[in-house]
Design a protein around this motif. Structure first.
Motif, PDB file in Angstrom:
ATOM      1  N   ALA A 187     -21.197 -64.981  -7.929  1.00 12.12           N
ATOM      2  CA  ALA A 187     -22.294 -65.467  -7.090  1.00 12.12           C
ATOM      3  C   ALA A 187     -21.813 -66.705  -6.358  1.00 12.12           C
ATOM      4  O   ALA A 187     -20.856 -67.363  -6.778  1.00 12.12           O
ATOM      5  CB  ALA A 187     -23.518 -65.792  -7.949  1.00 12.12           C
ATOM      6  N   SER A 188     -22.460 -67.040  -5.262  1.00 14.75           N
ATOM      7  CA  SER A 188     -22.075 -68.228  -4.512  1.00 14.75           C
ATOM      8  C   SER A 188     -22.661 -69.478  -5.170  1.00 14.75           C
ATOM      9  O   SER A 188     -23.625 -69.410  -5.944  1.00 14.75           O
ATOM     10  CB  SER A 188     -22.574 -68.133  -3.069  1.00 14.75           C
ATOM     11  N   LEU A 189     -22.086 -70.618  -4.845  1.00 15.38           N
ATOM     12  CA  LEU A 189     -22.604 -71.888  -5.356  1.00 15.38           C
ATOM     13  C   LEU A 189     -24.045 -72.100  -4.905  1.00 15.38           C
ATOM     14  O   LEU A 189     -24.888 -72.580  -5.681  1.00 15.38           O
ATOM     15  CB  LEU A 189     -21.724 -73.049  -4.869  1.00 15.38           C
ATOM     16  N   ASN A 190     -24.353 -71.714  -3.686  1.00 13.89           N
ATOM     17  CA  ASN A 190     -25.704 -71.875  -3.171  1.00 13.89           C
ATOM     18  C   ASN A 190     -26.695 -71.021  -3.956  1.00 13.89           C
ATOM     19  O   ASN A 190     -27.779 -71.471  -4.329  1.00 13.89           O
ATOM     20  CB  ASN A 190     -25.743 -71.501  -1.697  1.00 13.89           C
ATOM     21  N   GLU A 191     -26.310 -69.769  -4.246  1.00 12.96           N
ATOM     22  CA  GLU A 191     -27.180 -68.882  -5.015  1.00 12.96           C
ATOM     23  C   GLU A 191     -27.419 -69.428  -6.427  1.00 12.96           C
ATOM     24  O   GLU A 191     -28.560 -69.463  -6.907  1.00 12.96           O
ATOM     25  CB  GLU A 191     -26.545 -67.493  -5.116  1.00 12.96           C
ATOM     26  N   ILE A 192     -26.346 -69.847  -7.073  1.00 10.99           N
ATOM     27  CA  ILE A 192     -26.470 -70.362  -8.438  1.00 10.99           C
ATOM     28  C   ILE A 192     -27.335 -71.610  -8.461  1.00 10.99           C
ATOM     29  O   ILE A 192     -28.205 -71.771  -9.322  1.00 10.99           O
ATOM     30  CB  ILE A 192     -25.079 -70.644  -9.037  1.00 10.99           C
ATOM     31  N   SER A 193     -27.096 -72.512  -7.510  1.00  8.46           N
ATOM     32  CA  SER A 193     -27.866 -73.754  -7.460  1.00  8.46           C
ATOM     33  C   SER A 193     -29.354 -73.461  -7.302  1.00  8.46           C
ATOM     34  O   SER A 193     -30.198 -74.000  -8.029  1.00  8.46           O
ATOM     35  CB  SER A 193     -27.382 -74.636  -6.300  1.00  8.46           C
ATOM     36  N   LYS A 194     -29.691 -72.574  -6.366  1.00  9.97           N
ATOM     37  CA  LYS A 194     -31.101 -72.316  -6.075  1.00  9.97           C
ATOM     38  C   LYS A 194     -31.803 -71.578  -7.208  1.00  9.97           C
ATOM     39  O   LYS A 194     -32.957 -71.869  -7.525  1.00  9.97           O
ATOM     40  CB  LYS A 194     -31.225 -71.556  -4.757  1.00  9.97           C
ATOM     41  N   ILE A 195     -31.106 -70.640  -7.840  1.00  9.31           N
ATOM     42  CA  ILE A 195     -31.762 -69.907  -8.910  1.00  9.31           C
ATOM     43  C   ILE A 195     -31.971 -70.789 -10.137  1.00  9.31           C
ATOM     44  O   ILE A 195     -32.835 -70.539 -10.973  1.00  9.31           O
ATOM     45  CB  ILE A 195     -30.965 -68.631  -9.276  1.00  9.31           C
ATOM     46  N   MET A 196     -31.192 -71.888 -10.229  1.00  8.44           N
ATOM     47  CA  MET A 196     -31.366 -72.847 -11.315  1.00  8.44           C
ATOM     48  C   MET A 196     -32.360 -73.954 -10.959  1.00  8.44           C
ATOM     49  O   MET A 196     -32.509 -74.925 -11.689  1.00  8.44           O
ATOM     50  CB  MET A 196     -30.018 -73.466 -11.692  1.00  8.44           C
ATOM     51  N   GLY A 197     -33.020 -73.821  -9.797  1.00  3.06           N
ATOM     52  CA  GLY A 197     -34.039 -74.780  -9.418  1.00  3.06           C
ATOM     53  C   GLY A 197     -33.528 -75.984  -8.661  1.00  3.06           C
ATOM     54  O   GLY A 197     -34.252 -76.970  -8.493  1.00  3.06           O
ATOM     55  N   MET A 198     -32.289 -75.916  -8.175  1.00  8.75           N
ATOM     56  CA  MET A 198     -31.724 -77.016  -7.397  1.00  8.75           C
ATOM     57  C   MET A 198     -31.812 -76.685  -5.906  1.00  8.75           C
ATOM     58  O   MET A 198     -31.880 -75.511  -5.532  1.00  8.75           O
ATOM     59  CB  MET A 198     -30.261 -77.230  -7.799  1.00  8.75           C
ATOM     60  N   PRO A 199     -31.795 -77.688  -5.034  1.00  5.33           N
ATOM     61  CA  PRO A 199     -31.962 -77.432  -3.603  1.00  5.33           C
ATOM     62  C   PRO A 199     -30.842 -76.626  -2.960  1.00  5.33           C
ATOM     63  O   PRO A 199     -31.057 -75.925  -1.986  1.00  5.33           O
ATOM     64  CB  PRO A 199     -32.032 -78.844  -2.992  1.00  5.33           C
ATOM     65  N   GLY A 200     -29.621 -76.736  -3.477  1.00  6.97           N
ATOM     66  CA  GLY A 200     -28.511 -76.004  -2.883  1.00  6.97           C
ATOM     67  C   GLY A 200     -27.992 -76.666  -1.614  1.00  6.97           C
ATOM     68  O   GLY A 200     -28.159 -77.861  -1.392  1.00  6.97           O
ATOM     69  N   LYS A 201     -27.350 -75.865  -0.772  1.00  6.32           N
ATOM     70  CA  LYS A 201     -26.694 -76.385   0.426  1.00  6.32           C
ATOM     71  C   LYS A 201     -27.709 -76.809   1.483  1.00  6.32           C
ATOM     72  O   LYS A 201     -28.822 -76.282   1.543  1.00  6.32           O
ATOM     73  CB  LYS A 201     -25.758 -75.324   1.018  1.00  6.32           C
ATOM     74  N   PRO A 202     -27.325 -77.753   2.361  1.00 10.28           N
ATOM     75  CA  PRO A 202     -28.209 -78.131   3.471  1.00 10.28           C
ATOM     76  C   PRO A 202     -28.369 -76.973   4.440  1.00 10.28           C
ATOM     77  O   PRO A 202     -27.549 -76.045   4.482  1.00 10.28           O
ATOM     78  CB  PRO A 202     -27.464 -79.306   4.124  1.00 10.28           C
ATOM     79  N   ASP A 203     -29.428 -76.997   5.239  1.00  4.96           N
ATOM     80  CA  ASP A 203     -29.746 -75.892   6.134  1.00  4.96           C
ATOM     81  C   ASP A 203     -28.880 -75.861   7.391  1.00  4.96           C
ATOM     82  O   ASP A 203     -28.668 -74.805   7.977  1.00  4.96           O
ATOM     83  CB  ASP A 203     -31.222 -75.955   6.556  1.00  4.96           C
ATOM     84  N   ASP A 204     -28.364 -77.023   7.818  1.00  9.27           N
ATOM     85  CA  ASP A 204     -27.736 -77.111   9.138  1.00  9.27           C
ATOM     86  C   ASP A 204     -26.228 -76.893   9.137  1.00  9.27           C
ATOM     87  O   ASP A 204     -25.615 -76.804  10.210  1.00  9.27           O
ATOM     88  CB  ASP A 204     -28.052 -78.457   9.785  1.00  9.27           C
ATOM     89  N   ILE A 205     -25.599 -76.817   7.979  1.00 12.37           N
ATOM     90  CA  ILE A 205     -24.155 -76.643   7.947  1.00 12.37           C
ATOM     91  C   ILE A 205     -23.746 -75.896   6.681  1.00 12.37           C
ATOM     92  O   ILE A 205     -24.355 -76.079   5.622  1.00 12.37           O
ATOM     93  CB  ILE A 205     -23.417 -78.013   8.029  1.00 12.37           C
ATOM     94  N   ASP A 206     -22.750 -75.042   6.836  1.00 15.83           N
ATOM     95  CA  ASP A 206     -22.106 -74.418   5.679  1.00 15.83           C
ATOM     96  C   ASP A 206     -20.628 -74.284   6.013  1.00 15.83           C
ATOM     97  O   ASP A 206     -20.163 -74.732   7.072  1.00 15.83           O
ATOM     98  CB  ASP A 206     -22.744 -73.076   5.323  1.00 15.83           C
ATOM     99  N   GLY A 207     -19.871 -73.666   5.118  1.00 10.11           N
ATOM    100  CA  GLY A 207     -18.431 -73.596   5.314  1.00 10.11           C
ATOM    101  C   GLY A 207     -18.011 -72.911   6.601  1.00 10.11           C
ATOM    102  O   GLY A 207     -16.983 -73.254   7.192  1.00 10.11           O
ATOM    103  N   SER A 208     -18.813 -71.958   7.070  1.00  8.33           N
ATOM    104  CA  SER A 208     -18.465 -71.226   8.285  1.00  8.33           C
ATOM    105  C   SER A 208     -18.563 -72.086   9.543  1.00  8.33           C
ATOM    106  O   SER A 208     -18.022 -71.718  10.595  1.00  8.33           O
ATOM    107  CB  SER A 208     -19.367 -69.999   8.436  1.00  8.33           C
ATOM    108  N   LYS A 209     -19.244 -73.225   9.447  1.00 14.42           N
ATOM    109  CA  LYS A 209     -19.445 -74.077  10.622  1.00 14.42           C
ATOM    110  C   LYS A 209     -18.524 -75.291  10.640  1.00 14.42           C
ATOM    111  O   LYS A 209     -18.577 -76.091  11.578  1.00 14.42           O
ATOM    112  CB  LYS A 209     -20.900 -74.544  10.682  1.00 14.42           C
TER     113      LYS A 209
END
Length: 251
Positions: free
Chosen positions: A153-175
């Motif tokens: 699973a991605s770090l963003n998926e794991i973070s969010k399913i554990m109740g954490m905010p995860g990555k910011p909306d405006d940037i990710d690795g592809s940008k």
């Protein structure tokens, strides 16, 4: 000396000069080289390091305490200086290294770029960091999936399913490359810090899962992180959203 850990992450951009040198394209424009490189994910050796994000923590009785958090970048110093400073810190502390996908990407890229930049990095040999069968360099992406590609699973998926905010909306690795070309390197570094904090919090959850932290120590570790970010909020406002939902954050 107490047990120490470095949670770290790289952000990279294509090394167009290196790709040109290796593929008989010297003298071509960056645009021409980039076109030949194509849209596929480049080989590891063609990734130039734009920033190195790292969180340093030590074991304090029953919990982990954050000592430092930052993401030096090439807007401030050269790639060679970034690598040398990071490797010197590893040599100084000989910590456990923790990443998300680091064994597959960050560690080999760091080694390639150290050699390309003629950096002496004996700290990377102080412990068997490149041995996948030890936990000297713990890759959470690998261990949480039991090294099976189809269960990752991605770090963003794991973070969010554990109740954490995860990555910011405006940037990710592809940008990252787009931001780099526009000179928005500090924003890349800020994004890298958010990934480091997310990785640290997932690691704390993993330490709780396997009994290396009890519930009290886990809560204390989360509160310490929250307090660290609050103490540095003037310089790290981009991290404030990461602690807003922390279930064990201080009031």
């Amino acid at each position: 000396m107490p047990a120490q850990v470095i949670i770290w992450d790289l952000e990279t951009v294509p090394d167009l000069g290196g790709f040109a040198a290796a593929n008989d394209l010297v003298g071509k424009t960056d645009a021409e080289v980039r076109e030949v490189l194509g849209n596929k994910f480049p080989k590891h050796i063609y990734h130039s390091i734009a920033c190195i994000g790292a969180l340093v923590a030590h074991r304090d009785d029953d919990h982990w305490a954050v000592d430092a958090l930052g993401a030096p970048h090439v807007g401030e110093r050269t790639e060679k200086q970034l690598i040398a400073a990071f490797c010197n810190r590893i040599a100084e502390l000989t910590p456990q290294l923790v990443t998300f996908n680091g064994n597959s990407f960050d560690l080999p890229v760091l080694r390639y770029r150290a050699m390309i930049n003629e950096v002496s990095a004996p700290g990377l040999s102080a412990r068997p960091y490149f041995n996948r069968y030890t936990e000297d360099a713990l890759d959470l992406c690998d261990v949480l999936s039991s090294f099976a590609p189809h269960t990752k699973a991605s770090l963003n998926e794991i973070s969010k399913i554990m109740g954490m905010p995860g990555k910011p909306d405006d940037i990710d690795g592809s940008k990252v490359e787009q931001y780099f070309v526009k000179g928005r390197i500090k924003e890349i570094a800020d994004y890298c810090e958010t990934d480091v904090v997310n990785t640290y919090r997932v690691w704390l959850r993993y330490e709780l899962f396997r009994g290396r932290l009890d519930e009290s120590g886990f809560g204390a570790s989360e509160r310490d992180l929250t307090e660290f970010i609050k103490r540095h909020e003037d310089a790290k406002r981009h991290l404030s959203g990461l602690i807003a939902k922390a279930p064990h954050s201080a009031a």
